[in-house]
Design an enzyme around this catalytic site. Sequence first.
Site, PDB file in Angstrom:
ATOM      1  N   TYR A 196      -2.501  -0.931  10.448  1.00  0.00           N
ATOM      2  CA  TYR A 196      -2.280  -1.260   8.973  1.00  0.00           C
ATOM      3  C   TYR A 196      -1.216  -0.640   8.309  1.00  0.00           C
ATOM      4  O   TYR A 196      -0.469  -1.208   7.839  1.00  0.00           O
ATOM      5  CB  TYR A 196      -3.509  -0.429   8.275  1.00  0.00           C
ATOM      6  CG  TYR A 196      -3.756  -0.391   6.909  1.00  0.00           C
ATOM      7  CD1 TYR A 196      -4.408  -1.717   6.520  1.00  0.00           C
ATOM      8  CD2 TYR A 196      -3.201   0.325   5.903  1.00  0.00           C
ATOM      9  CE1 TYR A 196      -4.628  -1.854   4.668  1.00  0.00           C
ATOM     10  CE2 TYR A 196      -3.500   0.051   4.439  1.00  0.00           C
ATOM     11  CZ  TYR A 196      -3.984  -1.105   4.016  1.00  0.00           C
ATOM     12  OH  TYR A 196      -4.361  -1.281   2.692  1.00  0.00           O
ATOM     13  N   SER A 241       0.926  -1.146  -0.073  1.00  0.00           N
ATOM     14  CA  SER A 241      -0.102  -0.117  -0.130  1.00  0.00           C
ATOM     15  C   SER A 241       0.889   1.256   0.116  1.00  0.00           C
ATOM     16  O   SER A 241       2.062   1.232   0.446  1.00  0.00           O
ATOM     17  CB  SER A 241      -0.818  -0.019   1.138  1.00  0.00           C
ATOM     18  OG  SER A 241      -1.512   1.073   1.699  1.00  0.00           O
TER      19      SER A 241
HETATM   20  P1  NAD Z   1     -11.551  -6.110  -0.012  1.00  0.00           P
HETATM   21  O1  NAD Z   1     -12.119  -6.042   1.131  1.00  0.00           O
HETATM   22  O2  NAD Z   1     -12.287  -5.894  -1.265  1.00  0.00           O
HETATM   23  O3  NAD Z   1     -10.736  -7.644  -0.341  1.00  0.00           O
HETATM   24  C1  NAD Z   1      -9.991  -8.148   0.816  1.00  0.00           C
HETATM   25  C2  NAD Z   1      -9.959  -9.580   0.486  1.00  0.00           C
HETATM   26  O4  NAD Z   1      -9.160 -10.041   1.567  1.00  0.00           O
HETATM   27  C3  NAD Z   1     -11.375 -10.191   0.387  1.00  0.00           C
HETATM   28  O5  NAD Z   1     -11.492 -11.033  -0.619  1.00  0.00           O
HETATM   29  C4  NAD Z   1     -11.661 -10.706   1.664  1.00  0.00           C
HETATM   30  O6  NAD Z   1     -12.454 -12.071   1.631  1.00  0.00           O
HETATM   31  C5  NAD Z   1     -10.284 -11.322   1.942  1.00  0.00           C
HETATM   32  N1  NAD Z   1     -10.007 -11.692   3.345  1.00  0.00           N
HETATM   33  C6  NAD Z   1     -10.176 -11.055   4.392  1.00  0.00           C
HETATM   34  N2  NAD Z   1      -9.906 -11.596   5.521  1.00  0.00           N
HETATM   35  C7  NAD Z   1      -9.355 -12.634   5.204  1.00  0.00           C
HETATM   36  C8  NAD Z   1      -8.867 -13.718   5.776  1.00  0.00           C
HETATM   37  N3  NAD Z   1      -9.024 -13.938   7.142  1.00  0.00           N
HETATM   38  N4  NAD Z   1      -8.637 -14.880   4.994  1.00  0.00           N
HETATM   39  C9  NAD Z   1      -8.572 -14.919   3.806  1.00  0.00           C
HETATM   40  N5  NAD Z   1      -9.082 -14.036   2.946  1.00  0.00           N
HETATM   41  C10 NAD Z   1      -9.494 -12.719   3.648  1.00  0.00           C
HETATM   42  O7  NAD Z   1     -10.272  -4.986  -0.061  1.00  0.00           O
HETATM   43  P2  NAD Z   1      -9.286  -4.549  -1.150  1.00  0.00           P
HETATM   44  O8  NAD Z   1      -9.247  -3.241  -1.227  1.00  0.00           O
HETATM   45  O9  NAD Z   1      -9.502  -5.306  -2.564  1.00  0.00           O
HETATM   46  O10 NAD Z   1      -7.967  -4.842  -0.440  1.00  0.00           O
HETATM   47  C11 NAD Z   1      -6.771  -5.883  -1.132  1.00  0.00           C
HETATM   48  C12 NAD Z   1      -5.524  -5.658  -0.440  1.00  0.00           C
HETATM   49  O11 NAD Z   1      -4.979  -4.400  -1.279  1.00  0.00           O
HETATM   50  C13 NAD Z   1      -5.344  -5.447   1.025  1.00  0.00           C
HETATM   51  O12 NAD Z   1      -4.246  -6.120   1.337  1.00  0.00           O
HETATM   52  C14 NAD Z   1      -5.238  -3.782   0.960  1.00  0.00           C
HETATM   53  O13 NAD Z   1      -4.668  -3.726   2.201  1.00  0.00           O
HETATM   54  C15 NAD Z   1      -4.602  -3.570  -0.218  1.00  0.00           C
HETATM   55  N6  NAD Z   1      -4.851  -2.183  -0.471  1.00  0.00           N
HETATM   56  C16 NAD Z   1      -6.057  -1.638  -0.776  1.00  0.00           C
HETATM   57  C17 NAD Z   1      -6.149  -0.416  -1.233  1.00  0.00           C
HETATM   58  C18 NAD Z   1      -7.470   0.246  -1.529  1.00  0.00           C
HETATM   59  O14 NAD Z   1      -7.787   1.712  -1.865  1.00  0.00           O
HETATM   60  N7  NAD Z   1      -8.563  -0.614  -1.653  1.00  0.00           N
HETATM   61  C19 NAD Z   1      -5.252   0.615  -1.413  1.00  0.00           C
HETATM   62  C20 NAD Z   1      -3.791  -0.255  -0.931  1.00  0.00           C
HETATM   63  C21 NAD Z   1      -3.700  -1.432  -0.643  1.00  0.00           C
END
Ligand code: NAD
Length: 257
Positions: free
Chosen positions: A152, A139
């Site tokens: 985080y 991130s």
């Molecule tokens: P999201 O909530 O859509 O997806 C998260 C995924 O992780 C989901 O599929 C959920 O089911 C899964 N998950 C949660 N807990 C879990 C567990 N215990 N075991 C297995 N799977 C689990 O969120 P996202 O935004 O798609 O985030 C995905 C990644 O990207 C994360 O690591 C997040 O930190 C990172 N990220 C997101 C953003 C953003 O702006 N959306 C920015 C930077 C980084």
Amino acid sequence: MSLAGKTAIITGSNSGIGLGVAHELARAGANIVLNSFTDRAEDHALAEKLGREHGVTARYIAADMSKGDDCRALVEKAGGCDILVNNAGIQHVAPIESFPVDKWNAIIAINLTSAFHTTAAALPGMRKAGWGRIVNIASAHGLRASPFKSAYVAAKHGIVGLTKTAALETAGQGITVNAICPGYVLTPLVEAQIPDQMKAHNMDRETVIREVMLDRQPSRQFATVEQIGGTTVYLCSAAADQVTGTTISVDGGWTAM
Ligand code: NAD
């Protein structure tokens, strides 16, 4: 480029960025293992649909990334992998003094420690094959901090450190390990933190999006899941054979500031 014949495991991929990455890897020809902690008919149906859409083999394997044994079992049940995308992640927003301990532990386990376990489980097969790609979805918060996101930010800085260490341990072995650092991508995870941010900053939804979230992103545009997927495909390509131990920001200029 073609990733035909390669198997990719993407943790936390029944939604958001993980699902977007899975689609782009499948579009490039990779066979896909989707994952989350649930084991519903719709999870398996999602994998079937993705496989059909791109003409690849796609499976869904349930495993809870907060549990070390589950992380390692995921890789084992998949029969190993050529490409490992550590993407599962959760968020909680609160000041340090009132940050719930269970949330802290869950965030460190899912956002950081899971990648240690899956990497440890995947590396022997990659070494044997003489080829492997590990892409950690970190991130902008792996490079910069924000208030109220202590767990985080700590986990994401940690995964950048794990990325560098794993890259050094695999350098010259046909294996690369890199981290993608997205800025804000409008996914369910981001949607879910808007109410907490509204409370913490005492602002309405539109003001939080404009002044708290996209204020950090000079482009004032969300990144897309397709762009994160495309960056992952690049890191899996021959063009990136010598790209290892680094971070690639997809953040509209956030970390240029
Ligand atoms: P999201 O909530 O859509 O997806 C998260 C995924 O992780 C989901 O599929 C959920 O089911 C899964 N998950 C949660 N807990 C879990 C567990 N215990 N075991 C297995 N799977 C689990 O969120 P996202 O935004 O798609 O985030 C995905 C990644 O990207 C994360 O690591 C997040 O930190 C990172 N990220 C997101 C953003 C953003 O702006 N959306 C920015 C930077 C980084």
